[in-house]
Design a protein around this motif. Structure first.
Motif, short mmCIF file in Angstrom:
data_model
loop_
_atom_site.label_atom_id
_atom_site.label_comp_id
_atom_site.label_asym_id
_atom_site.label_seq_id
_atom_site.Cartn_x
_atom_site.Cartn_y
_atom_site.Cartn_z
N HIS A 119 2.01 -1.27 -6.61
CA HIS A 119 2.07 -0.46 -5.56
C HIS A 119 0.83 0.57 -5.46
CE1 HIS A 119 3.33 3.85 -4.14
NE2 HIS A 119 2.94 3.33 -3.03
N PHE A 120 -0.23 0.12 -4.50
CA PHE A 120 -1.57 0.50 -4.53
C PHE A 120 -1.94 1.73 -4.07
CE2 PHE A 120 -2.02 -4.31 -4.57
CZ PHE A 120 -2.47 -4.31 -6.00
N GLU A 121 -0.94 2.48 -3.62
CA GLU A 121 -1.26 3.75 -3.00
C GLU A 121 -1.91 4.88 -3.90
OE1 GLU A 121 1.24 6.79 0.23
OE2 GLU A 121 2.43 5.50 -1.25
N SER A 166 0.85 -1.27 0.09
CA SER A 166 -0.06 -0.09 -0.10
C SER A 166 0.93 1.18 -0.03
CB SER A 166 -0.77 0.26 1.14
OG SER A 166 -1.88 -1.15 1.15
N THR A 167 2.21 1.22 0.54
CA THR A 167 3.00 2.42 0.53
C THR A 167 4.24 1.96 0.07
OG1 THR A 167 3.81 1.88 2.66
CG2 THR A 167 1.96 3.03 2.82
N TYR A 168 5.05 2.97 -0.52
CA TYR A 168 6.11 2.83 -1.53
C TYR A 168 7.39 2.58 -0.30
CZ TYR A 168 9.52 3.17 -5.39
OH TYR A 168 9.97 2.72 -6.25
N GLY A 169 7.11 2.97 1.01
CA GLY A 169 8.31 2.31 1.71
C GLY A 169 8.61 0.76 1.77
N TYR A 170 7.54 -0.08 1.66
CA TYR A 170 7.58 -1.56 1.56
C TYR A 170 8.27 -1.86 0.20
CZ TYR A 170 4.40 -2.47 5.33
OH TYR A 170 3.90 -2.51 6.88
N VAL A 171 7.81 -0.98 -0.97
CA VAL A 171 8.37 -1.45 -2.27
C VAL A 171 9.91 -1.07 -2.48
CG1 VAL A 171 8.14 -0.78 -4.76
CG2 VAL A 171 5.90 -0.89 -3.32
N HIS A 172 10.25 -0.15 -1.73
CA HIS A 172 11.57 0.37 -1.54
C HIS A 172 12.58 -0.62 -0.99
CE1 HIS A 172 15.22 2.51 -0.44
NE2 HIS A 172 14.94 3.41 -1.42
N MET A 173 11.94 -1.05 0.02
CA MET A 173 12.69 -2.12 1.01
C MET A 173 12.75 -3.54 0.06
SD MET A 173 11.89 -4.12 4.37
CE MET A 173 12.05 -2.96 5.51
N PHE A 174 11.80 -3.81 -0.62
CA PHE A 174 11.54 -5.02 -1.25
C PHE A 174 12.38 -4.81 -2.67
CE2 PHE A 174 9.49 -7.58 -5.10
CZ PHE A 174 9.49 -8.79 -4.34
N LEU A 175 12.53 -3.79 -3.24
CA LEU A 175 13.36 -3.79 -4.48
C LEU A 175 15.02 -3.73 -4.13
CD1 LEU A 175 11.31 -1.16 -6.75
CD2 LEU A 175 11.47 -3.89 -6.98
#
Length: 709
Positions: A312-314, A284-293
Motif C-alpha cells: 500500500h503506497f499511500e 495507491s489507496t487502502y480501498g483497493y487493499v481492503h477489497m483485495f484482502l
C-alpha cells in the motif's frame, strides 16, 4: 509481409570491407570463367553470399532448427521468456505498449505452412506478419508494439506454434495493470494447463490522478461536468480549472485499474487459487487493499503459494494510528498457505496469528502504524517458527513496544515488554532496518541476536543516531562480539551521528568487503572521508556527546595498524583523542557510491592503494559528476568500474543540487597523480556510462528499499 529492416547506423568500415570482398570475388570469378559477363559473374557471387544468409529461406524449404526435438525447442522458448522478464524487471517502464488484435487469416510460414482457420488465436496478440514498422517510428520505441516473446514465437510457423502451445510453462505469468486484457489472461490460464501461476496486479495511480478520475468511478461523470461548467463560466484565464487538462493530461487517456476492474480480475483468477505460485498486489489507496484482502479472506487455501506481496503506497505523515476507514483484520486463505516462503507486507496488516506465518525464508514488514503492528508474542512466534529465515527487513515497522516500556523488562512486570532474553535468529544472513526512531532501533539491535549476519542495511534521517550506533557496536546479551564483527556487505543510505561514533562504527567492520554508501549529508561525508584518512574531520575530543566513550576496536591485528586495548591505555594521536588504525575497513574490496564525485573517488582509490589495501571494484551512480578523464583513470586503476541508475528513493535530489564532498584536504600531493586528478576534463562535461547495475523495481523485485545491492 515481413517487417521492414531499419538501418540503425551507417558503418563505413564494414561497407568498405564488403566492397573489397565483392571486388576480389568478382575478379576471381571472371578469371576462372572468362566467358561470363560481369553481370552473370555478379549474380553468381550474390547467390554464393546468400547461401548461408539467415534472412533468406532455405532452398529446400526446411529450417535446420526444426530438426531439434520439441522439448529442446520448447526449452529455448522458455529461456527467451525468462530473459524478457528479467529485462522488464530491470527496465520496468511506467507505460506499457498496447497490443493489436490478431488476424486469423495469416499467411504461410517459411516452411510454406499455414494455420488452420479453426486454430485458436489469442485475443490481444499482434499479427507479426501483417505488422510493419513505419519509417517514422522513433528510435526510443515510441509508438511501437511490444509483443511478448511467447506470443512472438507462436506466430512464426505452424511447428513453432504447436511447440509453444504445448510448452505450458510459457503461459504462467499473468500481468494485470493499467488496461487489463481479461480475454488474454483467460487464454494464458487455459494454456498453462494447471501449472503454478505468477500473478501481478498493479492498482497504483499515475501522478496527479486519484480514483475518481477513472470513468468507472460513480463520481466521474459528475466531476467532469462540474469541471466543464466551472471552466465555461469562469473568464479568468489564470483559474486552475482552465489548465487541468494541460497540466495533468486528459483523464480519459489515463490508464489505471478501477475497483470494478479489480473485481473482474479477482473473479477470473480466484477459481485458480489452488495454482497460485506468486501473488504480487500493489495499490495507491487502502480501498483497493481492503477489497483485495476481503476477497482473499473468503478463499479456502493457497496450497502452492510461495511468494506473497501486498503493498500500500499511500503517503502518510502520522504512523501513530492507522489512517484507513476500516481497520478490519483479515486472514487470507483461512491461514492456509503451507508452502509460503517469501512475505512482503507494506502498509498492510493481517491477522498476525495466521498459520502461514511460519517456515518463511524472507520477511519484510514496512510502514505499519503502531496500532496495527504485530504484538511481540506473534512476532517472536513468526521468527521462531521460521528456522530457515535468511532475510528480514523492518522499515518503520516491527513488534509493538508501548511507550514508556523498557524493551528488556519482565513482561509480567511491564506489560508489552519483550523480555530479558534476546530473540535468536540463527539462520539470518541479511537484515535491513530503516526509518525507525533511535530508541526503537536501539531496542531492536539489542534484542535481536543474529550470529550469522553478513549483510546489513541502515537507512535513517533527521535525528541523531549516535546512541543507536553505540548500541549497535555492543555485543548482544550472551555474546562476546557485536553484530558488526562478521558483516561483509553494508549499505548505508543515511546514518546521522557524530564523528567519534563514526570512528567506533568503522573500527568494528574488520571483515567488511562490500560497501554501498549514499552521501545524504555531512555525517555520511565524514564516513566517506575517513576511508581516505582516518583522522579527517577530527575535533579536539572524540567523546560522543551524551554517551560514555567506547573503546575503539582495531580493524585488524597486524603490525600495520595501531594496537589498542582498554580506553585508558590508548595512546593519544597528535590530533587529540584515541589513536586510530592506519586504515579503516582493511578487507574492503568494492564500493558503490551515490552523490559522490569522480574526483573524490579518485582520492579514495589512490589513498587505499598507497596503504596496501586497494579497491577492486567501484560502482557509481550515473547521476554523479564523473568526467571522461576521471572515468578513464578509474578504469585503469581498479579491476571493475560500473555505473548504476538510482531509483527514486535512492536519488531524491536534482543534479544541480548535488553537493561535492569536501574532504578537508585542499593541499595537493607532489605526485603527478594528485596533480592529474585535480585537473578538470577539457570538455567540462560529466560522462554517464551505460547502465550496468540497476536497483530492481517492479515485478519480481522487492517492493521495499531493503535490497542489499
Amino acid at each position: 509481409m515481413a517487417p521492414k529492416l531499419r538501418v540503425l547506423a551507417h558503418n563505413a568500415r564494414l561497407e568498405e570491407r564488403m566492397q573489397s570482398q565483392i571486388s576480389t570475388s568478382l575478379a576471381s570469378v571472371l578469371k576462372t570463367n572468362p566467358k561470363l559477363t560481369p553481370k552473370e559473374a555478379m549474380w553468381s557471387i550474390t547467390n554464393e553470399m546468400l547461401t548461408n544468409n539467415p534472412f533468406q529461406p532455405p532452398k529446400d524449404g526446411k529450417c535446420p532448427i526444426n530438426d531439434l526435438p520439441n522439448e529442446i525447442l520448447g526449452y529455448i522458448f522458455s529461456v527467451g521468456v525468462k530473459e524478457e522478464e528479467e529485462e522488464e524487471e530491470e527496465e520496468w517502464e511506467d507505460d506499457e505498449d498496447a497490443w493489436e488484435d490478431a488476424s486469423s487469416d495469416e499467411e504461410g510460414s517459411s516452411e510454406s505452412e499455414s494455420w488452420d482457420d479453426s486454430e485458436e488465436v489469442l485475443v490481444g496478440e499482434t499479427n507479426t506478419r501483417s505488422m510493419e514498422l513505419s519509417d517514422s517510428d522513433s528510435s526510443d520505441g515510441e509508438g511501437e508494439v511490444k509483443i511478448p516473446f511467447q506470443v512472438l514465437v507462436s506466430h512464426v510457423c505452424r511447428h513453432w506454434r504447436e511447440v509453444a502451445l504445448d510448452s505450458h510453462i510459457l503461459w504462467t505469468s499473468l500481468d494485470f495493470s493499467k488496461r487489463p486484457n481479461l480475454e488474454k489472461a483467460q487464454v494464458y490460464i487455459s494454456r498453462a494447463q494447471g501449472l503454478p501461476l505468477n500473478i501481478f496486479i498493479d492498482c497504483t495511480f499515475p501522478e496527479h490522478v486519484d480514483e475518481e478520475d477513472h470513468p468507472d468511478h460513480p463520481l466521474y461523470l459528475d466531476n467532469e461536468a462540474r469541471k466543464k461548467s466551472i471552466s465555461e463560466e469562469c473568464d479568468d484565464e489564470e483559474c486552475s480549472g482552465h489548465d487541468d487538462d494541460e497540466e495533468h493530461g486528459h483523464f480519459e487517456d489515463v490508464q489505471f485499474l478501477s475497483q470494478k476492474q479489480l473485481t473482474q480480475i479477482l473473479d477470473l483468477i480466484e477459481p485458480e487459487v489452488s495454482h497460485w505460485h506468486q501473488l504480487d498486489f500493489r495499490a495507491s489507496t487502502y480501498g483497493y487493499v481492503h477489497m483485495f484482502l476481503s476477497r482473499l479472506h473468503a478463499l479456502p487455501s493457497a496450497p502452492l503459494l510461495e511468494s506473497f506481496q501486498v503493498c500500500h503506497f499511500e503517503d502518510c505523515e502520522d504512523y501513530e494510528f492507522f489512517s484507513g476507514d476500516d481497520k478490519t483484520v483479515f486472514l487470507p486463505f483461512h491461514g492456509h498457505a503451507p508452502l509460503l516462503k517469501d512475505l512482503v507486507l507494506w502498509g498492510v496488516h493481517i491477522d498476525w496469528e495466521a498459520p502461514f506465518l511460519s517456515g518463511l525464508r524472507e520477511l519484510e514488514l514496512s510502514y505499519h502504524a503502531k496500532d496495527v503492528r504485530p504484538p511481540y508474542k506473534s512476532f517472536a512466534k513468526m521468527i521462531n517458527n521460521s528456522p530457515e529465515l535468511t532475510s528480514l527487513t523492518m522499515s518503520l515497522s516491527g513488534p509493538i513496544l508501548p511507550d514508556g516500556v523498557t524493551f528488556d523488562a519482565d513482561p509480567e512486570e511491564e506489560e508489552g515488554a519483550w523480555g530479558p532474553t534476546p530473540l535468536i535468529i540463527p539462520s539470518l544472513r541479511d537484515f535491513a532496518i530503516q526509518f525507525q526512531d533511535p530508541k526503537y532501533a536501539s531496542a531492536l539491535m539489542q534484542h535481536l541476536d543474529m550470529p550469522a549476519l553478513t549483510s546489513l542495511l541502515l537507512n535513517f534521517d533527521e535525528e541523531d543516531y549516535s546512541s543507536f550506533v553505540h548500541n549497535l557496536v555492543k555485543p548482544v546479551k550472551g555474546r562476546t562480539e557485536s553484530v558488526l564483527s562478521h558483516v561483509e556487505n553494508l549499505k548505508i543510505s543515511g546514518l546521522p551521528c557524530d564523528v567519534a561514533t563514526v570512528e567506533i562504527f568503522l573500527a568494528q567492520l574488520s571483515k567488511l568487503k562490500n560497501l554501498n554508501l549514499k552521501v545524504v549529508g555531512t555525517e555520511e561525508e565524514v564516513l566517506f572521508n575517513k576511508l581516505i584518512d582516518p583522522y579527517s574531520s577530527r575535533s579536539t575530543t572524540t567523546e560522543a556527546s551524551g554517551n560514555a566513550p567506547i573503546t575503539p576496536l582495531v580493524a585488524a591485528p597486524t603490525s600495520e595498524f595501531v594496537q589498542t586495548g582498554s580506553s585508558s591505555s590508548i595512546a593519544s594521536a597528535s590530533s587529540g583523542g584515541p589513536a586510530l588504525p592506519t586504515v579503516f575497513l582493511p578487507q574492503l574490496e568494492s564500493i558503490t557510491t551515490n552523490q559522490v564525485s569522480g574526483m573524490q573517488l579518485k582520492k579514495l582509490v589512490i589513498a587505499r592503494r598507497d596503504l596496501g589495501v586497494p579497491l577492486k571494484s567501484v560502482v557509481i551512480s550515473e547521476n554523479d559528476p564523473v568526467t571522461k578523464k576521471e572515468e578513464k583513470w578509474l578504469r585503469a586503476n581498479v579491476e571493475e568500474l560500473d555505473f548504476f541508475v538510482p531509483s527514486d528513493s535512492e536519488d531524491e535530489i536534482d543534479d544541480d543540487e548535488l553537493d561535492t564532498i569536501d574532504t578537508g584536504d585542499d593541499e595537493g600531493d607532489d605526485s603527478d597523480e594528485d596533480d592529474d586528478h585535480s585537473e578538470e576534463d577539457p570538455e567540462g562535461e560529466p560522462l554517464f556510462s551505460p547502465l550496468t547495475r540497476h536497483l530492481r523495481r517492479g515485478r519480481g523485485g522487492r517492493a521495499g528499499g531493503g535490497g542489499l545491492d
